[in-house]
Design an enzyme around this catalytic site. Structure first.
Site, PDB file in Angstrom:
ATOM      1  CE  LYS A  22      -1.572   1.400   4.109  1.00 30.04           C
ATOM      2  NZ  LYS A  22      -1.257   2.790   4.474  1.00 30.04           N
ATOM      3  CG  ASN A  23       2.472   2.529   3.515  1.00 26.31           C
ATOM      4  OD1 ASN A  23       1.310   2.873   3.294  1.00 26.31           O
ATOM      5  ND2 ASN A  23       2.916   2.238   4.724  1.00 26.31           N
ATOM      6  CB  CYS A 117      -4.254  10.098  12.074  1.00 26.08           C
ATOM      7  SG  CYS A 117      -2.652   9.371  12.342  1.00 26.08           S
ATOM      8  NE  ARG A 122       1.105   9.841  10.437  1.00 23.66           N
ATOM      9  CZ  ARG A 122       0.684   8.852   9.662  1.00 23.66           C
ATOM     10  NH1 ARG A 122      -0.520   8.366   9.804  1.00 23.66           N
ATOM     11  NH2 ARG A 122       1.479   8.388   8.720  1.00 23.66           N
ATOM     12  CG  ASP A 305       3.808   0.946   9.425  1.00 24.41           C
ATOM     13  OD1 ASP A 305       3.949   1.206   8.221  1.00 24.41           O
ATOM     14  OD2 ASP A 305       3.595   1.823  10.287  1.00 24.41           O
ATOM     15  NE  ARG A 397      -6.741   4.263   6.170  1.00 21.94           N
ATOM     16  CZ  ARG A 397      -6.193   5.384   6.626  1.00 21.94           C
ATOM     17  NH1 ARG A 397      -6.516   5.845   7.826  1.00 21.94           N
ATOM     18  NH2 ARG A 397      -5.324   6.054   5.898  1.00 21.94           N
TER      19      ARG A 397
END
Ligand code: EPZ
Length: 424
Positions: A22-23, A117, A122, A305, A397
């Site tokens: 995803k990243n 978030c 952030r 993560d 997500r």
């Protein structure tokens, strides 16, 4: 909002194929804004954040096609109004990755500040400082970044702190700047290099990605390209830890073991047996798991993560583990939920001390952010009784059908429909 029902305890056994990262896919999608030619992306994960980026690009009048599973074709012929609105940016911080490409190609951009978030404030101050160094005039007004620049000029920019999307944003902008740009103190995450690979295919001149110094020679314009997204090391690590926490045997196909060395080394120190092949990893849990301390760090250190998932694992390990979160100031949202299951965790500042093994009891839980949610699912697999994880859209997500993958490994897990997702 859907929820997951998990019946623990279970032992996972089997193999899964990991999808694209995803990243890496998110900056790659933003890169299409740098050219009027089509950019075709393969191995793009079918997750919510990708859909959000697709909607943002459509909002910018990009021709967005999703011709098949994990395939996207993006064509930014023109962007009449280069603006990324708050209601899209607030859903996904990675939307700020449109800022650099928009101002570099169109000379102007209006992008909402992302807002905080669950895991932290952030800010994007480093993105802004870097673009200013490239000659962009930036004003912050009404919660938006207003950027103007007739033509970016190459410059030297040392990042004051380690960011991942910061260098990605500036690297994209610098591809169209006049002259050379040198970015220092950059993150070396594999996703940064994957973006650089795509940009080179588009005609950019980039060297040094994967190290802390990246050199970019600006060019007049970029062309289209085809690119396949690299495998998701965080998803791979999550499922290896699912195998470990259930005393199971889990193989991950289609991954890049070199991207996961800090994680697999740590799991070996905890007593797991790891087999490494060119594009796959196999984990076999050995009883008992031993607790080990860990500090999150920029790549190639242990990834933030995977911190929440590792914390769930440490509740089942013998001894105490000190888990230190060095990247985000509030990335312990999963602790309270794990404690409700019976975990023995004490948090002091950036440190969490986990004592185990403690028997976990299934209960109703609420997901708060993407990786914390994955941590709760892992805990549910190891807990006795039934665990319900609410607000599964957080997990969606970044994971393609987490329940389908886990069920394929033998977990008793199902998704139950809830009220519709919040409007995304
Ligand atoms: C990327 O976020 C990832 N997201 C995150 O993954 C990941 O956790 C993070 O890098 C760290 O590895 C994407 O790549 C889309 P940062 P990013 O800029 O780049 C501070 C997930 O679960 N900072 O590396 O937005 C910031 O506050 C997500 O997939 C500034 O102070 O994170 C944070 O403390 C979560 N000013 C630290 O740096 C800035 O201008 C790291 O942030 C930028 C960042």
């Amino acid at each position: 909002m859907d929820r997951l029902r998990i019946k623990g305890k279970c032992r996972l056994e089997g193999r899964l194929r990991v999808g694209g990262a995803k990243n890496a896919a998110l900056p790659a999608m933003a890169a299409c804004l740098l050219t009027d030619q089509p950019v075709a992306l393969e191995n793009v994960p079918e997750v919510r954040d990708i859909g959000t980026m697709g909607r943002l690009l459509s909002h910018l009048q990009v021709k967005v096609e999703h011709p098949g599973t994990r395939s996207w074709r993006l064509e930014a012929l023109d962007v009449p109004e280069p603006e990324a609105p708050y209601d899209l940016v607030k859903r996904m911080r990675a939307s700020v990755l449109c800022l650099g490409p928009l101002v570099a190609r169109f000379g102007r951009a209006r992008v909402s500040l992302p807002g905080g978030c669950a895991i932290g404030a952030r800010p994007i101050d480093m993105h802004i400082a870097g673009l200013r160094r490239l000659g962009v005039e930036i004003r912050l007004e009404h919660g938006y970044v207003e950027a103007r620049c007739a033509h970016l000029r190459g410059a030297q920019f040392p990042f004051p702190g380690v960011s991942v999307t910061g260098p990605e944003n500036l690297m994209m902008a610098a591809t169209l700047a006049r002259g050379e740009t040198v970015l220092r103190n950059c993150a070396a995450e594999p996703e940064v290099s994957d973006l650089a690979d795509l940009l080179r295919r588009m005609g950019a001149h980039i060297e040094g990605d994967g190290s802390d110094v990246i050199h970019i020679q600006g060019v007049e314009q970029l062309g289209g390209a085809e690119h396949s997204i690299l495998p998701d090391r965080i998803v791979a690590g999550t499922f290896l830890m699912a195998g470990a926490i259930t005393g199971g045997r889990v193989g991950v196909e289609g991954c890049r073991p070199a991207d996961l060395i800090s994680t697999t080394d740590l799991l070996e120190r905890c007593g797991c047996r790891i087999e490494r092949a060119e594009n796959s990893l196999l984990l076999e849990a050995q009883e008992p798991l031993q607790a080990h301390d860990v500090r999150t760090a920029p790549h190639p250190g242990f990834p933030t993560d995977l911190q929440a998932q590792y914390m769930a694992l440490m509740t089942q390990a013998r001894g105490s583990a000190i888990i230190t979160e060095t990247i985000f100031e509030n990335r312990f949202m999963h602790v309270a939920e794990l404690q409700r299951m019976g975990a023995d965790i004490r948090v002091t500042g950036r440190h969490a001390v986990v004592r185990g093994p403690t028997p976990l009891e299934g209960t109703k839980l609420m997901a708060t952010d993407l990786r914390a949610s994955a941590s709760l699912v892992l805990a549910g697999l190891a807990a006795s009784g039934e665990t319900w994880v609410d607000r599964v859209y957080h997990i969606d997500r970044g994971y393609e059908s987490i329940e389908g993958t886990l069920a394929g490994l033998g977990a008793a897990i199902e998704r139950l429909p809830g009220p519709p997702y919040p409007s995304a």
